[in-house]
Design a protein around this motif. Structure first.
Motif, short mmCIF file in Angstrom:
data_model
loop_
_atom_site.label_atom_id
_atom_site.label_comp_id
_atom_site.label_asym_id
_atom_site.label_seq_id
_atom_site.Cartn_x
_atom_site.Cartn_y
_atom_site.Cartn_z
N PRO A 68 10.72 -7.91 2.37
CA PRO A 68 10.68 -6.59 1.72
C PRO A 68 10.84 -5.48 2.76
O PRO A 68 10.38 -5.62 3.90
CB PRO A 68 9.28 -6.53 1.10
N GLY A 70 10.25 -1.27 3.18
CA GLY A 70 9.72 -0.04 2.59
C GLY A 70 10.52 1.16 3.05
O GLY A 70 11.75 1.18 2.98
N SER A 71 9.83 2.16 3.61
CA SER A 71 10.52 3.39 4.01
C SER A 71 10.97 3.35 5.48
O SER A 71 11.34 4.38 6.04
CB SER A 71 9.62 4.60 3.74
N ARG A 72 10.90 2.18 6.12
CA ARG A 72 11.49 1.92 7.45
C ARG A 72 10.77 2.65 8.58
O ARG A 72 11.37 2.97 9.60
CB ARG A 72 12.98 2.30 7.49
N HIS A 73 9.47 2.93 8.43
CA HIS A 73 8.79 3.72 9.46
C HIS A 73 8.13 2.89 10.55
O HIS A 73 7.50 3.45 11.44
CB HIS A 73 7.76 4.66 8.82
N CYS A 74 8.25 1.57 10.49
CA CYS A 74 7.69 0.77 11.61
C CYS A 74 8.62 0.85 12.81
O CYS A 74 9.83 1.04 12.67
CB CYS A 74 7.49 -0.68 11.18
N SER A 131 -0.75 10.51 8.87
CA SER A 131 -0.32 11.79 9.44
C SER A 131 0.91 12.33 8.73
O SER A 131 1.26 13.49 8.87
CB SER A 131 -0.03 11.62 10.94
N SER A 136 6.03 4.50 2.37
CA SER A 136 5.82 3.83 1.08
C SER A 136 4.40 3.27 1.02
O SER A 136 3.81 2.91 2.05
CB SER A 136 6.84 2.71 0.89
N GLY A 139 4.33 -0.50 2.13
CA GLY A 139 4.59 -0.61 3.57
C GLY A 139 3.37 -0.16 4.36
O GLY A 139 3.02 -0.76 5.39
N VAL A 142 0.32 -2.89 3.85
CA VAL A 142 0.42 -4.21 4.48
C VAL A 142 0.25 -4.15 6.00
O VAL A 142 -0.03 -5.18 6.61
CB VAL A 142 1.71 -4.99 4.10
N THR A 143 0.43 -2.97 6.60
CA THR A 143 0.25 -2.88 8.06
C THR A 143 -1.08 -2.24 8.46
O THR A 143 -1.33 -2.00 9.64
CB THR A 143 1.38 -2.05 8.72
N HIS A 146 -3.45 4.05 8.58
CA HIS A 146 -4.71 4.79 8.44
C HIS A 146 -4.52 6.28 8.70
O HIS A 146 -3.54 6.70 9.31
CB HIS A 146 -5.72 4.26 9.47
N ILE A 196 5.51 -6.97 -2.89
CA ILE A 196 4.55 -6.25 -3.73
C ILE A 196 5.36 -5.34 -4.66
O ILE A 196 6.24 -4.58 -4.20
CB ILE A 196 3.57 -5.42 -2.88
N ARG A 352 -8.14 8.97 16.65
CA ARG A 352 -8.71 9.09 15.30
C ARG A 352 -9.79 8.02 15.08
O ARG A 352 -9.85 7.04 15.83
CB ARG A 352 -7.61 8.90 14.24
N HIS A 402 -1.77 -1.70 16.58
CA HIS A 402 -1.26 -1.37 15.24
C HIS A 402 -0.10 -2.32 14.97
O HIS A 402 0.82 -2.43 15.78
CB HIS A 402 -0.79 0.09 15.24
C1 LIG Z 1 6.41 9.63 12.31
C2 LIG Z 1 5.47 8.50 12.00
C3 LIG Z 1 4.14 8.75 11.83
C4 LIG Z 1 3.25 7.70 11.54
N1 LIG Z 1 1.92 7.99 11.34
C5 LIG Z 1 1.07 6.98 11.10
C6 LIG Z 1 -0.32 7.25 10.89
O1 LIG Z 1 -0.75 8.40 10.79
N2 LIG Z 1 -1.16 6.20 10.75
C7 LIG Z 1 -0.73 4.91 10.82
O2 LIG Z 1 -1.55 4.00 10.74
N3 LIG Z 1 0.58 4.63 10.96
C8 LIG Z 1 1.48 5.63 11.09
N4 LIG Z 1 2.81 5.35 11.23
C9 LIG Z 1 3.25 3.96 11.07
C10 LIG Z 1 3.58 3.67 9.61
O3 LIG Z 1 2.66 4.18 8.73
C11 LIG Z 1 3.62 2.19 9.35
O4 LIG Z 1 4.53 1.65 10.21
C12 LIG Z 1 3.93 1.79 7.88
O5 LIG Z 1 3.94 0.39 7.80
C13 LIG Z 1 5.25 2.33 7.40
O6 LIG Z 1 5.48 1.96 6.04
P1 LIG Z 1 7.00 1.68 5.60
O7 LIG Z 1 7.04 1.64 4.12
O8 LIG Z 1 7.90 2.58 6.29
O9 LIG Z 1 7.14 0.20 6.15
P2 LIG Z 1 8.43 -0.63 6.66
O10 LIG Z 1 8.64 -0.32 8.09
O11 LIG Z 1 9.57 -0.44 5.75
O12 LIG Z 1 7.83 -2.10 6.49
C14 LIG Z 1 6.65 -2.45 7.15
C15 LIG Z 1 6.12 -3.78 6.66
O13 LIG Z 1 5.75 -3.66 5.29
C16 LIG Z 1 6.38 -4.68 4.53
N5 LIG Z 1 6.63 -4.16 3.20
C17 LIG Z 1 7.19 -2.98 2.88
N6 LIG Z 1 7.25 -2.86 1.55
C18 LIG Z 1 6.71 -3.99 1.03
C19 LIG Z 1 6.50 -4.49 -0.29
N7 LIG Z 1 6.83 -3.79 -1.37
N8 LIG Z 1 5.92 -5.69 -0.43
C20 LIG Z 1 5.53 -6.42 0.63
N9 LIG Z 1 5.72 -6.02 1.90
C21 LIG Z 1 6.29 -4.81 2.09
C22 LIG Z 1 7.65 -5.00 5.30
O14 LIG Z 1 8.14 -6.29 4.97
C23 LIG Z 1 7.15 -4.90 6.71
O15 LIG Z 1 6.51 -6.12 7.03
C24 LIG Z 1 3.72 6.37 11.46
C25 LIG Z 1 5.09 6.11 11.63
C26 LIG Z 1 5.96 7.17 11.87
C27 LIG Z 1 7.42 6.89 12.00
#
Ligand SMILES: Cc1cc2nc3c(=O)[nH]c(=O)nc-3n(C[C@H](O)[C@H](O)[C@H](O)COP(=O)(O)OP(=O)(O)OC[C@H]3O[C@@H](n4cnc5c(N)ncnc54)[C@H](O)[C@@H]3O)c2cc1C
Length: 449
Positions: A68, A70-74, A131, A136, A139, A142-143, A146, A196, A352, A402
């Motif tokens: 899966p 999500g919004s690609r923020h990892c 922050s 998403s 996303g 599952v990580t 916070h 999910i 934090r 993290h």
């Molecule tokens: C500018 C910036 C600021 C940030 N600030 C914070 C912060 O304040 N606190 C913090 O803790 N983190 C922070 N992060 C990190 C970010 O919140 C995490 O990386 C989070 O996982 C991003 O969610 P995503 O949907 O982009 O995940 P993705 O990178 O798209 O995916 C992450 C993981 O989630 C899984 N996943 C996604 N969608 C699903 C689904 N529907 N079902 C099952 N698995 C799924 C993917 O397979 C992958 O394993 C920040 C990142 C950025 C770029």
């Protein structure tokens, strides 16, 4: 390929541009697709973009290796797959707000910033946000994503129920009240149990927040009053570049109650800010949520960055390390000693607090924690030399990285930090017996022999 080499290779592909618009059906690899920061290029052959939850069981059943998206923020390869990524960007609806149960059910790909205004309009709020509101819900959960606050668990602690589809096409629903261990294993799952589709989150009566900022907190004050400072608001963040024996900014977010008064100009030796600030002081605060004590809805104050604007710096890398809160001051002082090495690669650090939770793979499992975050310049060659040094400095304090950011911790060490890992691996086997959700990230971390 070892994890370090893998990240190194992928960072050679850095280009810093955003994704091209994507189309509905499966995409071929020829279209270069990157994560939000542009530091990682996804290797998956195909991108699938289902339009509805109903399409998921048949889709995942027919696919072999899959992940899966999500919004690609990892910042690492956690969301990649050698073969198929399944984007959840169209699974973005509010399913229901249940006023009696005090919950909201949403489709898993929705971003917090997309439904928070409607939730507020209906008179409700979530307990906390990260922050940025651009990520998403699935996303983030599952990580173990916070925000801050000594009494606030990470965003996953709001999860009351999860619906997911295993790679075999089976629809599973887990409830916090009914499913005990399976639920505690499944919420922070690193993308290893299925896709999910729906998440039910606790809500509470909506609330108003003001944020007051202070500058130049003497390090000695932080050492002597860490707990008081971090408890001085509902959510408190410290920003520092580890130089000059001081913390450059304190962001204090307080819930506005009838008796909430203005703060004094002097806060443990720091001075009240007289203008809006970006955490990186030299940048414009235009992208930041409103400050100077102006009250506003929770979703426009708890994140530092506004929806609709680029959060943070954009061209950057991130790492973050958790230690038990009782070790916070020692851990901070250990990093402070490295200030001269860290500063040349750093954009800014944030500190934090996060309350303990019950999720097996959460870095805050059963321990109140402090998170020390690094926003790096996009210079992986240098940053990757620093991370092992930082990890070594923090290791006496029980450091956990993290899951969604960059780290180099040895897999064996990592595994030893999670006492419920064996149970978690059993859970992943139950839901994904064929290992269709495995990828290089999971093979190099939780599955590494
Ligand atoms: C500018 C910036 C600021 C940030 N600030 C914070 C912060 O304040 N606190 C913090 O803790 N983190 C922070 N992060 C990190 C970010 O919140 C995490 O990386 C989070 O996982 C991003 O969610 P995503 O949907 O982009 O995940 P993705 O990178 O798209 O995916 C992450 C993981 O989630 C899984 N996943 C996604 N969608 C699903 C689904 N529907 N079902 C099952 N698995 C799924 C993917 O397979 C992958 O394993 C920040 C990142 C950025 C770029």
């Amino acid at each position: 390929m070892k994890r370090k080499e893998f990240l190194k290779t992928s960072s050679a592909l850095v280009a810093g541009s955003f994704l091209s618009p994507l189309h509905h059906s499966a995409q071929s690899k020829e279209m270069v697709r990157k994560n939000w920061a542009g530091n990682y290029t996804y290797q998956a052959e195909h991108l699938h973009e289902p339009r509805s939850v109903e399409e998921i069981p048949a889709l995942v059943k027919k696919l072999e290796l899959q992940k899966p998206l999500g919004s690609r923020h990892c910042f690492n390869n956690i969301a990649d797959s050698p073969l198929n990524q399944i984007s959840t960007q169209h699974l973005n609806q509010i399913v229901e707000i249940n006023e009696e149960a005090k919950t909201i059910k949403v489709e898993a790909g929705v971003r917090y910033g997309d439904f928070a205004p409607e939730l507020h309009r209906r008179g409700y709020a979530l307990h906390n946000l990260a922050s940025l509101p651009h990520i998403s819900v699935a996303g983030a959960c599952v990580t173990g994503t916070h925000g801050s606050g000594v009494n606030n668990g990470n965003l996953s602690t709001a999860v009351a129920a999860l619906e997911f589809v295993t790679p075999e096409g089976e629809v599973v629903t887990l409830h916090r009240e009914k499913d005990g261990d399976a639920f505690n294993g499944a919420v922070v799952n690193l993308g290893s149990i299925g896709l999910i589709t729906k998440v039910t989150l606790d809500i509470q009566e909506t609330f108003i927040v003001r944020q007051d900022l202070f500058q130049e907190l003497p390090l000695a004050s932080l050492q002597d009053h860490f707990d008081e400072i971090m408890s001085s608001g509902y959510s408190v963040s410290l920003f520092t570049d580890w130089l000059n024996d001081q913390v450059s900014q304190i962001w204090i977010k307080r819930r506005v109650e009838e008796d909430t008064s203005d703060m004094e100009d002097d806060f443990y030796g720091a001075q009240a800010a007289t203008r809006d600030l970006h955490p990186i002081t030299r940048l414009s605060a235009e992208h930041c949520t409103e400050q100077l004590g102006v009250p506003g809805p929770w979703y426009e104050r708890l994140p530092h960055f506004k929806m609709g604007f680029t959060p943070s710096s954009g061209e950057e890398l991130q790492s973050e390390y958790f230690v038990p809160r009782r070790n916070a001051v020692d851990a901070i002082m250990a990093i402070e000693k490295m200030g001269d090495q860290i500063f040349p690669q750093l954009l800014i650090s944030e500190i934090r607090t996060i309350a303990a939770d019950s999720f097996w793979m959460s870095p805050c499992y059963q321990q109140d924690s402090v998170a020390i975050h690094f926003t790096w310049k996009q210079n992986w060659a240098e940053v990757q030399k620093l991370l092992p040094k930082i990890e070594a400095e923090l290791s006496p304090y029980g450091v956990r990285p993290h899951w969604g950011k960059l780290f180099t911790l040895d897999a064996k060490v990592l595994q030893s930090l999670y006492e419920k890992l064996a149970d978690f691996l059993q859970l992943t086997k139950t839901y994904d017996p064929q290992g269709k959700l495995r990828n290089a990230y999971l093979n190099d971390t939780i599955y590494a022999a």
